[in-house]
Design a protein around this motif. Structure first.
Motif, mmCIF file in Angstrom:
data_model
loop_
_atom_site.group_PDB
_atom_site.id
_atom_site.type_symbol
_atom_site.label_atom_id
_atom_site.label_comp_id
_atom_site.label_asym_id
_atom_site.label_seq_id
_atom_site.Cartn_x
_atom_site.Cartn_y
_atom_site.Cartn_z
ATOM 1 N N LYS A 14 10.197 -0.717 20.609
ATOM 2 C CA LYS A 14 10.756 -0.405 19.071
ATOM 3 C C LYS A 14 11.104 -1.717 18.677
ATOM 4 O O LYS A 14 10.552 -2.117 17.560
ATOM 5 N N ILE A 15 11.570 -2.846 19.518
ATOM 6 C CA ILE A 15 11.917 -3.996 18.681
ATOM 7 C C ILE A 15 10.668 -4.790 18.493
ATOM 8 O O ILE A 15 10.645 -5.767 17.515
ATOM 9 N N PRO A 59 9.298 15.454 23.331
ATOM 10 C CA PRO A 59 10.128 15.360 24.549
ATOM 11 C C PRO A 59 9.674 16.678 25.495
ATOM 12 O O PRO A 59 9.878 16.638 26.743
ATOM 13 N N GLU A 60 8.986 17.506 25.124
ATOM 14 C CA GLU A 60 8.220 18.719 25.949
ATOM 15 C C GLU A 60 7.381 18.168 26.930
ATOM 16 O O GLU A 60 6.915 18.683 27.990
ATOM 17 N N ILE A 61 6.833 16.965 26.724
ATOM 18 C CA ILE A 61 5.669 16.287 27.388
ATOM 19 C C ILE A 61 6.095 16.008 28.750
ATOM 20 O O ILE A 61 7.195 15.406 28.968
ATOM 21 N N ASP A 62 5.436 16.177 29.551
ATOM 22 C CA ASP A 62 5.732 16.009 31.019
ATOM 23 C C ASP A 62 4.845 14.859 31.232
ATOM 24 O O ASP A 62 3.887 14.545 31.862
ATOM 25 N N SER A 63 5.607 13.726 31.278
ATOM 26 C CA SER A 63 5.180 12.170 31.375
ATOM 27 C C SER A 63 4.835 11.829 32.709
ATOM 28 O O SER A 63 3.772 11.459 32.809
ATOM 29 N N GLU A 64 5.513 12.397 33.717
ATOM 30 C CA GLU A 64 5.075 12.255 35.112
ATOM 31 C C GLU A 64 3.809 12.993 35.559
ATOM 32 O O GLU A 64 3.111 12.152 36.247
ATOM 33 N N ARG A 65 3.767 14.136 34.902
ATOM 34 C CA ARG A 65 2.335 14.655 35.281
ATOM 35 C C ARG A 65 1.208 13.840 34.700
ATOM 36 O O ARG A 65 0.111 13.905 35.307
ATOM 37 N N ILE A 75 9.529 10.214 23.462
ATOM 38 C CA ILE A 75 10.768 10.037 22.397
ATOM 39 C C ILE A 75 10.464 11.390 21.347
ATOM 40 O O ILE A 75 11.294 12.052 20.996
ATOM 41 N N VAL A 76 9.062 11.093 20.676
ATOM 42 C CA VAL A 76 8.942 12.238 19.784
ATOM 43 C C VAL A 76 8.524 13.639 20.067
ATOM 44 O O VAL A 76 8.423 14.409 19.440
ATOM 45 N N PHE A 134 11.990 3.693 31.828
ATOM 46 C CA PHE A 134 11.665 4.339 30.614
ATOM 47 C C PHE A 134 12.301 4.063 29.242
ATOM 48 O O PHE A 134 12.169 3.448 28.338
ATOM 49 N N GLY A 135 13.869 3.938 29.522
ATOM 50 C CA GLY A 135 14.810 3.790 28.382
ATOM 51 C C GLY A 135 14.738 2.394 28.008
ATOM 52 O O GLY A 135 14.511 2.044 26.785
ATOM 53 N N GLU A 136 14.727 1.342 28.728
ATOM 54 C CA GLU A 136 14.422 0.006 28.515
ATOM 55 C C GLU A 136 13.055 -0.243 27.997
ATOM 56 O O GLU A 136 13.088 -1.016 26.938
ATOM 57 N N ILE A 137 12.085 0.190 28.423
ATOM 58 C CA ILE A 137 10.823 -0.287 27.700
ATOM 59 C C ILE A 137 10.703 0.590 26.474
ATOM 60 O O ILE A 137 10.005 -0.102 25.578
#
Length: 209
Positions: A123-124, A189-195, A186-187, A115-118
């Motif tokens: 962004k770039i 954070p309450e979203i459960d991305s895994e779900r 990022i925008v 997640f962090g790297e992607i």
């Protein structure tokens, strides 16, 4: 005889003063510079990052950066290629660790793992797309990233029974969905991305039957 003449004669030109003594670029140094560049580029934008900042973040003399890379565009392209390589490496590792996991599950899991790297990668390339300084080489490096991703997903869906054309369309949908998940984390954070990834996986499984 000039340096150019020596190259035409097949002889190796004299090494630049200060160039590392190894025959080729030191892989660990290149990776350290690329990791620093990914972090700094994503935070400040490619154009705003100085060689001094890159050198300090990578722990090397800034004067050596362009002994490992031809210019900033070459560095940027390497960062893009490394992001792809890291994603594929994470995918392979997950496949090995979880025997029996299918290709699609492994790819979705690797995206969550990185997640962090992607997100920094996204962004770039977004900054690059709006920079007005596009290059064919960098566009090709970005295209290869997504072609590899959609190709892998389409193959996985085909293995599960999806028709060829449908598998390719679904693969593009999943690729866009994954980019969206990275930004949403990022925008919102309450979203459960895994779900959400699990829900997408379930929908694809039913669609491929």
């Amino acid at each position: 005889m000039t340096e150019g003449d020596r190259r035409q004669d097949g002889k190796k030109p004299a090494r630049k003063v200060g160039r590392p003594a190894t025959e080729g670029p030191n892989e660990a140094k290149r990776d350290a510079i690329a990791a620093a560049a990914l972090e700094l580029f994503s935070r400040s934008g490619v154009a705003a990052v100085s060689n001094k900042e890159l050198g300090e973040a990578a722990g090397i003399n800034p004067a050596l950066i362009y002994y490992y890379f031809e210019d900033k565009d070459d560095l940027f392209q390497f960062v893009v290629r490394k992001a792809l390589a890291d994603a594929l490496a994470a995918y392979d590792e997950i496949k090995k660790e979880k025997g029996g996991i299918d290709d699609l599950d492994a790819w979705l899991s690797s995206n969550l793992l990185l997640f962090g790297e992607i997100t920094r990668f996204l962004k770039i390339i977004l900054d690059y797309a709006h920079s007005g300084q596009r290059s064919a080489q960098t566009d090709a490096a970005i295209a290869r990233f997504y072609e590899t991703e959609t190709g892998l997903i389409a193959h996985a869906l085909g293995e599960e029974g999806a028709a060829s054309g449908e598998a390719e369309d679904l693969a593009r949908l999943v690729s866009v969905f994954l980019d969206g998940i990275m930004v949403a984390r990022i925008v919102r954070p309450e979203i459960d991305s895994e779900r959400l990834v699990d829900l997408m996986r379930g929908l694809l499984k039913r669609k491929a039957r």
